[in-house]
Motif scaffolding. Sequence first.
Motif, PDB file in Angstrom:
ATOM      1  N   ASP A  67       0.906  -0.702  -0.329  1.00 32.62           N
ATOM      2  CA  ASP A  67       0.094   0.175  -0.190  1.00 32.62           C
ATOM      3  C   ASP A  67       0.831   1.458   0.423  1.00 32.62           C
ATOM      4  OD1 ASP A  67      -1.804   1.700   0.080  1.00 32.62           O
ATOM      5  OD2 ASP A  67      -2.460   1.696   2.310  1.00 32.62           O
ATOM      6  N   ARG A 106       1.649  -0.763 -10.184  1.00 31.57           N
ATOM      7  CA  ARG A 106      -0.144  -1.143 -10.103  1.00 31.57           C
ATOM      8  C   ARG A 106      -0.085  -2.778 -11.688  1.00 31.57           C
ATOM      9  NH1 ARG A 106      -4.159   1.739  -8.820  1.00 31.57           N
ATOM     10  NH2 ARG A 106      -3.159   3.968  -7.753  1.00 31.57           N
ATOM     11  N   ASP A 111      -4.843  -3.072  -7.798  1.00 29.68           N
ATOM     12  CA  ASP A 111      -3.671  -2.531  -6.737  1.00 29.68           C
ATOM     13  C   ASP A 111      -2.654  -3.015  -6.391  1.00 29.68           C
ATOM     14  OD1 ASP A 111      -4.024  -5.283  -8.176  1.00 29.68           O
ATOM     15  OD2 ASP A 111      -4.391  -6.448  -6.239  1.00 29.68           O
TER      16      ASP A 111
END
Length: 125
Positions: A67, A106, A111
């Motif tokens: 993340d 990405r 994600d």
Amino acid sequence: MRHPRILALSFAALAVAACESPTNVSSLPLAVTSDATALTLRNPNGWPVFYLAINPNSLAEYTLCVDPESCPSVAARGSARVPLTEIAGYEAGISGVQVTQWRLQRSVAGDYEATDIRYLNVSLR
């Protein structure tokens, strides 16, 4: 008849080169130094590099963060200071740490995934 063949080979080489993107470029390793209280990580790359510093003798398992908003990172051409006490599994007196670095890319699904993973062994002595 040689000219069409050379032209076709040249076109093919240009087509392959055009498909290359900056995301295919490998990262240079972080420059890591230590002092009595912290690690200093310097990023020579033109993009952020994400990292995890761990005690290599730790029995715990760690996963790479994917993340970009919450992963520890070193900004492009920047540096970060990591107190020794923030090293995963840190124990007073350890002689070294392992710093894992990676880039986030990405995926087609939107994600992120870790790519260009490197492992650096850093002496604390």
